[in-house]
Design an enzyme around this catalytic site. Structure first.
Site, PDB file in Angstrom:
ATOM      1  N   ASN A   9      -8.563   2.010 -52.525  1.00 25.44           N
ATOM      2  CA  ASN A   9      -8.990   1.693 -51.171  1.00 25.44           C
ATOM      3  C   ASN A   9     -10.191   2.582 -50.859  1.00 25.44           C
ATOM      4  O   ASN A   9     -10.017   3.761 -50.568  1.00 25.44           O
ATOM      5  CB  ASN A   9      -7.834   1.956 -50.192  1.00 25.44           C
ATOM      6  CG  ASN A   9      -8.243   1.768 -48.746  1.00 25.44           C
ATOM      7  OD1 ASN A   9      -9.327   1.262 -48.471  1.00 25.44           O
ATOM      8  ND2 ASN A   9      -7.376   2.181 -47.835  1.00 25.44           N
ATOM      9  N   TRP A  10     -11.374   1.981 -50.931  1.00 29.05           N
ATOM     10  CA  TRP A  10     -12.588   2.785 -50.732  1.00 29.05           C
ATOM     11  C   TRP A  10     -12.854   3.092 -49.264  1.00 29.05           C
ATOM     12  O   TRP A  10     -13.778   3.862 -48.948  1.00 29.05           O
ATOM     13  CB  TRP A  10     -13.798   2.065 -51.332  1.00 29.05           C
ATOM     14  CG  TRP A  10     -13.911   2.202 -52.820  1.00 29.05           C
ATOM     15  CD1 TRP A  10     -13.130   2.974 -53.643  1.00 29.05           C
ATOM     16  CD2 TRP A  10     -14.874   1.562 -53.664  1.00 29.05           C
ATOM     17  NE1 TRP A  10     -13.548   2.846 -54.946  1.00 29.05           N
ATOM     18  CE2 TRP A  10     -14.610   1.985 -54.995  1.00 29.05           C
ATOM     19  CE3 TRP A  10     -15.919   0.672 -53.446  1.00 29.05           C
ATOM     20  CZ2 TRP A  10     -15.373   1.546 -56.084  1.00 29.05           C
ATOM     21  CZ3 TRP A  10     -16.670   0.237 -54.521  1.00 29.05           C
ATOM     22  CH2 TRP A  10     -16.403   0.673 -55.827  1.00 29.05           C
ATOM     23  N   LYS A  11     -12.132   2.459 -48.375  1.00 33.29           N
ATOM     24  CA  LYS A  11     -12.358   2.642 -46.932  1.00 33.29           C
ATOM     25  C   LYS A  11     -13.844   2.417 -46.628  1.00 33.29           C
ATOM     26  O   LYS A  11     -14.439   1.516 -47.206  1.00 33.29           O
ATOM     27  CB  LYS A  11     -11.849   4.014 -46.484  1.00 33.29           C
ATOM     28  CG  LYS A  11     -10.406   4.234 -46.953  1.00 33.29           C
ATOM     29  CD  LYS A  11      -9.723   5.401 -46.339  1.00 33.29           C
ATOM     30  CE  LYS A  11      -8.306   5.491 -46.922  1.00 33.29           C
ATOM     31  NZ  LYS A  11      -7.499   6.527 -46.275  1.00 33.29           N
ATOM     32  N   HIS A  94      -3.063  -1.546 -42.945  1.00 28.64           N
ATOM     33  CA  HIS A  94      -3.218  -0.128 -43.299  1.00 28.64           C
ATOM     34  C   HIS A  94      -3.025   0.714 -42.030  1.00 28.64           C
ATOM     35  O   HIS A  94      -3.409   0.281 -40.932  1.00 28.64           O
ATOM     36  CB  HIS A  94      -4.607   0.109 -43.898  1.00 28.64           C
ATOM     37  CG  HIS A  94      -4.759   1.478 -44.458  1.00 28.64           C
ATOM     38  ND1 HIS A  94      -5.041   2.571 -43.665  1.00 28.64           N
ATOM     39  CD2 HIS A  94      -4.640   1.947 -45.716  1.00 28.64           C
ATOM     40  CE1 HIS A  94      -5.101   3.654 -44.423  1.00 28.64           C
ATOM     41  NE2 HIS A  94      -4.857   3.296 -45.673  1.00 28.64           N
ATOM     42  N   GLU A  96      -4.614   3.065 -40.814  1.00 30.46           N
ATOM     43  CA  GLU A  96      -5.849   3.282 -40.039  1.00 30.46           C
ATOM     44  C   GLU A  96      -6.160   2.064 -39.173  1.00 30.46           C
ATOM     45  O   GLU A  96      -6.676   2.199 -38.067  1.00 30.46           O
ATOM     46  CB  GLU A  96      -7.017   3.623 -40.989  1.00 30.46           C
ATOM     47  CG  GLU A  96      -6.871   5.039 -41.518  1.00 30.46           C
ATOM     48  CD  GLU A  96      -7.445   5.274 -42.903  1.00 30.46           C
ATOM     49  OE1 GLU A  96      -8.284   4.494 -43.373  1.00 30.46           O
ATOM     50  OE2 GLU A  96      -7.023   6.260 -43.549  1.00 30.46           O
ATOM     51  N   GLU A 166       3.188   3.866 -47.440  1.00 30.03           N
ATOM     52  CA  GLU A 166       2.224   4.940 -47.229  1.00 30.03           C
ATOM     53  C   GLU A 166       2.631   5.763 -46.010  1.00 30.03           C
ATOM     54  O   GLU A 166       2.286   5.402 -44.872  1.00 30.03           O
ATOM     55  CB  GLU A 166       0.829   4.352 -46.978  1.00 30.03           C
ATOM     56  CG  GLU A 166       0.263   3.583 -48.148  1.00 30.03           C
ATOM     57  CD  GLU A 166      -1.256   3.609 -48.125  1.00 30.03           C
ATOM     58  OE1 GLU A 166      -1.843   4.017 -49.132  1.00 30.03           O
ATOM     59  OE2 GLU A 166      -1.854   3.259 -47.105  1.00 30.03           O
ATOM     60  N   GLY A 172      -4.659  11.155 -46.954  1.00 27.96           N
ATOM     61  CA  GLY A 172      -5.834  12.017 -46.820  1.00 27.96           C
ATOM     62  C   GLY A 172      -5.514  13.467 -46.516  1.00 27.96           C
ATOM     63  O   GLY A 172      -6.407  14.253 -46.225  1.00 27.96           O
ATOM     64  N   SER A 212      -2.354  10.626 -50.803  1.00 32.83           N
ATOM     65  CA  SER A 212      -2.714  11.780 -51.620  1.00 32.83           C
ATOM     66  C   SER A 212      -2.304  11.657 -53.094  1.00 32.83           C
ATOM     67  O   SER A 212      -1.928  12.644 -53.728  1.00 32.83           O
ATOM     68  CB  SER A 212      -2.166  13.065 -51.001  1.00 32.83           C
ATOM     69  OG  SER A 212      -2.694  13.245 -49.695  1.00 32.83           O
ATOM     70  N   GLY A 233      -6.720   6.365 -51.995  1.00 29.97           N
ATOM     71  CA  GLY A 233      -7.917   6.492 -51.168  1.00 29.97           C
ATOM     72  C   GLY A 233      -8.898   7.476 -51.777  1.00 29.97           C
ATOM     73  O   GLY A 233      -9.699   7.126 -52.644  1.00 29.97           O
ATOM     74  N   GLY A 234      -8.829   8.732 -51.353  1.00 30.06           N
ATOM     75  CA  GLY A 234      -9.784   9.761 -51.759  1.00 30.06           C
ATOM     76  C   GLY A 234     -10.046   9.834 -53.262  1.00 30.06           C
ATOM     77  O   GLY A 234     -11.203   9.845 -53.698  1.00 30.06           O
TER      78      GLY A 234
HETATM   79  P1  PGA Z   1      -5.455   8.915 -49.769  1.00 33.56           P
HETATM   80  O1  PGA Z   1      -5.459   7.499 -48.980  1.00 33.56           O
HETATM   81  O2  PGA Z   1      -5.194   8.581 -51.228  1.00 33.56           O
HETATM   82  O3  PGA Z   1      -6.829   9.462 -49.543  1.00 33.56           O
HETATM   83  O4  PGA Z   1      -4.379   9.737 -49.199  1.00 33.56           O
HETATM   84  C1  PGA Z   1      -4.533   6.489 -49.267  1.00 33.56           C
HETATM   85  C2  PGA Z   1      -4.772   5.297 -48.381  1.00 33.56           C
HETATM   86  O5  PGA Z   1      -5.218   5.485 -47.231  1.00 33.56           O
HETATM   87  O6  PGA Z   1      -4.512   4.157 -48.779  1.00 33.56           O
END
Ligand code: PGA
Length: 254
Positions: A9-11, A94, A96, A166, A172, A212, A233-234
């Site tokens: 997930n590149w956001k 998600h 967010e 999640e 994050g 994470s 994500g990250g």
């Molecule tokens: P993260 O994000 O790996 O940076 O914790 C995961 C996500 O938001 O899907």
């Protein structure tokens, strides 16, 4: 046997050049295996990333979509267009989106139905906040999110979907859940699907853990019975780290 699935997930990150460089680098770093890899870039990158990814057998997903196929919905993106761009997956709900853009369980349910109507596979995100975890509401919150998301679906659709557990506090933050905790919630999700549909359907649904995830901890999750992959994500912004996660899955399964 459920095929492991790791999604990036590149956001709201990466330019066209950075995205295409990432795909070329990743393809050169991956060991062979049966893990399905999905790259979810921002909307404007979907077309070029899909073209690059499909050369290497990598799949592509969107990070969101609207539930209508066409119409006067300024700023929204339709499932029809995603399909036209050769997108295979779409992340829905998600945290967010839920927290920053006021998406509700009902919005999620409409989007999931629209995804299936257009032959896209939804990756539905569920998970509790820190406050909910501390109040021991994790299973109630996740159970409700899953139940609403699958309402009105056919068993054949539910079997194909991916659900990403999640925990919001792990996203994050660098503070991943333990493999054991993630598996406990994954088991509960599978049990919920089993009660709503059947054991057979529950056995086929693929469950990811997200929050994470990095090359150093992927094996902790993949060694668990009910975790079939990860939403990253990250660590999915760096081709070497993301390849380390995918190659770690192959290691954990072999
Ligand atoms: P993260 O994000 O790996 O940076 O914790 C995961 C996500 O938001 O899907």
């Amino acid at each position: 046997m459920r095929t492991p699935i790791i999604a990036a997930n590149w956001k709201m990150h990466k330019t066209v050049t950075e995205a295409l460089e990432f795909v070329e680098q990743l393809a050169g770093l991956l060991d062979t295996g049966n893990t399905e890899t999905v790259i979810c870039p921002p909307f404007p990158l979907l077309g070029c990333v899909a073209e690059a990814c499909h050369k290497y057998g990598l799949r592509v997903g969107a990070q969101n979509m609207y539930w209508e196929a066409t119409g006067a919905f300024t700023g929204e993106v339709s499932p029809l267009l995603l399909k036209d761009l050769a997108v295979d997956y779409v992340i829905i709900g998600h945290s967010e989106r839920r927290q920053l853009f006021a998406e509700t369980d009902q919005h999620v349910a409409r989007k999931v139905k629209a995804a299936f109507a257009h032959d896209l596979t939804p990756i539905v995100c569920v998970g509790e906040t820190l406050q909910q975890r501390q109040a021991e509401q994790t299973m109630d919150v996740v159970g409700e999110q899953v139940t609403v998301a699958v309402t009105g679906l056919d068993p054949s659709q539910v079997r194909r979907m991916v659900i990403a557990y999640e925990p919001v506090w792990a996203i994050g933050s660098g503070l991943a859940a333990t493999g054991k905790d993630a598996n406990e919630v994954a088991c509960y999700i599978r049990k919920t699907i089993g009660e709503l549909f059947s054991l057979k359907v529950a056995r086929d649904v693929r469950l990811q853990y997200g929050g994470s995830v990095k090359p150093e901890n992927i094996a902790d999750f993949m060694q668990e019975t009910d975790v079939d992959g990860a939403l990253v994500g990250g660590a999915a912004l760096d081709s070497a780290k993301f390849a380390g996660i995918i190659n770690g899955v192959i290691g954990a399964n072999s």
